[in-house]
Design an enzyme around this catalytic site. Sequence first.
Site, short mmCIF file in Angstrom:
data_model
loop_
_atom_site.label_atom_id
_atom_site.label_comp_id
_atom_site.label_asym_id
_atom_site.label_seq_id
_atom_site.Cartn_x
_atom_site.Cartn_y
_atom_site.Cartn_z
N GLU A 1 55.68 18.46 37.79
CA GLU A 1 54.42 18.86 37.15
C GLU A 1 53.52 17.63 37.11
O GLU A 1 53.95 16.55 36.73
CB GLU A 1 54.72 19.40 35.74
CG GLU A 1 53.51 19.61 34.85
CD GLU A 1 52.49 20.62 35.41
OE1 GLU A 1 52.88 21.75 35.74
OE2 GLU A 1 51.30 20.23 35.53
N GLY B 1 30.23 36.58 34.02
CA GLY B 1 30.32 37.80 33.21
C GLY B 1 31.73 38.35 33.20
O GLY B 1 31.93 39.55 33.05
N ILE C 1 36.57 34.72 31.10
CA ILE C 1 36.39 33.43 30.43
C ILE C 1 34.98 33.31 29.87
O ILE C 1 34.78 32.81 28.76
CB ILE C 1 36.74 32.27 31.40
CG1 ILE C 1 38.22 32.38 31.81
CG2 ILE C 1 36.45 30.92 30.77
CD1 ILE C 1 38.70 31.33 32.79
N GLU D 1 34.80 35.33 26.66
CA GLU D 1 35.58 34.74 25.57
C GLU D 1 34.86 33.51 25.01
O GLU D 1 34.74 33.33 23.79
CB GLU D 1 36.99 34.40 26.06
CG GLU D 1 37.77 35.68 26.38
CD GLU D 1 39.18 35.48 26.91
OE1 GLU D 1 39.95 36.44 26.87
OE2 GLU D 1 39.50 34.37 27.39
N ARG E 1 32.52 43.21 35.75
CA ARG E 1 32.68 44.02 36.96
C ARG E 1 34.15 44.36 37.15
O ARG E 1 35.02 43.51 36.95
CB ARG E 1 32.15 43.24 38.18
CG ARG E 1 32.10 44.05 39.45
CD ARG E 1 31.21 43.38 40.46
NE ARG E 1 31.71 42.07 40.85
CZ ARG E 1 32.58 41.86 41.84
NH1 ARG E 1 33.05 42.86 42.54
NH2 ARG E 1 32.97 40.63 42.13
N HIS F 1 46.37 56.64 9.32
CA HIS F 1 45.04 56.73 8.76
C HIS F 1 44.87 55.77 7.58
O HIS F 1 45.80 55.66 6.79
CB HIS F 1 44.79 58.18 8.28
CG HIS F 1 43.39 58.43 7.86
ND1 HIS F 1 42.34 58.46 8.76
CD2 HIS F 1 42.86 58.64 6.63
CE1 HIS F 1 41.22 58.70 8.09
NE2 HIS F 1 41.51 58.80 6.81
#
Length: 457
Positions: free
Chosen positions: A35, A175, A178, A181, A204, A435
């Site tokens: 990593e 849009g 990310i 958010e 989209r 409810h």
Amino acid sequence: MAGYDYDLFIIGAGSGAVRAGRIAARYGARVGVCENYRVGGTCVVRGCIPKKLLVYASHFAEDFEDAVSYGWSGLAPTHDWATLIANKNKEIDRLNGIYIRLLNNAGVEIIEGTGKLIDAHTVNVGDKTVTAERILVATGGWPIMPDISGIELAISSNEAFELPERRERVVIVGGGYIALEFSGIFNGLGSHVTQLYRRDHILRGFDDDVRRMMGDEIRKKGIDLRLNTNVTLIEKSDAGLKITLTTGDVIEADAIMYATGRSPNTSGIGLEDVGVELDDDGAIKVDEWSRTNIESIYAVGDVTNRLNLTPVALNEGLCFAETVYGGNPRKMDHADVPWAVFSQPAVSGVGLTEAEARAEFGDIDIYRAKFRALRHTLSGRDEQTMTKLIVDAATDRVLGAHMIGPDAPEIIQGIAVAIKMKATKAQLDSTIGIHPTAAEEFVTMREKIEPEKAAAE
Ligand code: NDP
């Protein structure tokens, strides 16, 4: 297998990699992983987890406002961005430590550095060269920054997570997940947010009702959403940044964040040298078993650009390890995977959109409820919740469920179980609601929406 340093070597230590490595090791494989940043990957370090912490932080602003109508007074809180980021970082450090421990405890060896394929069984990591019977590529994705003049002045979500202080005027481009958010996060924390989207409705690919309604809802929250608008030029100015738009308008901002998609991390890791096939978007081509065209090389997660969601990567990793090391062949089923955008209000869904269902099944029934949640009867907040079901008229099977509302991600998880089990509308109707909740709408919607009415709204 004798002759190789490892049975399995994994490039990247994100969600899919860690899951695959741990399971393979549990079945007795000798596993190594490399990593180049932090163990845990995008989700833990600069994705799902820190994002959701910032969403929680930003939502308090509305909670404080709404509390007044419930009799609370004396609330005049201020927010300290640096405290939020420091606490968020502490949590990420903790999770990073847990991931490292999980790998260590499973006997998976971690090597720091970028892995580069040398041949079908050999990986170079810094000054080390390791060999393995099999190699799993799980290098994830990276934000795409379009090539426009001044783009070097823009940030992506990576940097947004680390801003030393909150920016007062923020422009968000995009849009999708990310963008939605982060426009909610910055808006909730008090920034003035302008969100630019290049087409006529955000999100989209989502259900059209969701797309239209979300545009309205985020505007009500105070976000200056500008549709059919993009950026042509970003320049430094005395007051911060000067941003020229395709509409000819020029706006000033303190930060501009691009959330214009992510591309698979496939360059510079030797894939071409070894002959691993990529698709037109640069993603690694894999079959249903996550096998590449090279027999010993597999790939899982965002680098394969199938469905770029953490639980999907986890499951792809699990299926790979169970199949190859557990003698338990499993294929990832990418159908009916639920999704959620942690926007404000949140969006979630599972199954087909209305347009997809109409194209595939022809005769469909639509059920939809739009209402003000009970909480806002006292707060007076003009926030709408929506639940929607799409049903195959011929078989009564529920093909899709969509929701906008504060707990939409929590609620849709249960609906996803029903849809995965191919539940019918009659079965949902026979379920008793809880409810008062928003979730009960999913089992109490009885009136079909006429198609003309659906289109007109
Ligand atoms: P998305 O694909 O969701 O959205 C990208 C957005 O940027 C779209 O609105 C797109 O417009 C727009 N765009 C693309 N190129 C340009 C451009 N050159 N100029 C202006 N606008 C542009 O990508 P994200 O970056 O938001 O997220 C990447 C992926 O990460 C998601 O698709 C999802 O798989 C995953 N993710 C999941 C989350 C979750 O589960 N909650 C959270 C965050 C990310 P257009 O519609 O026209 O293409």
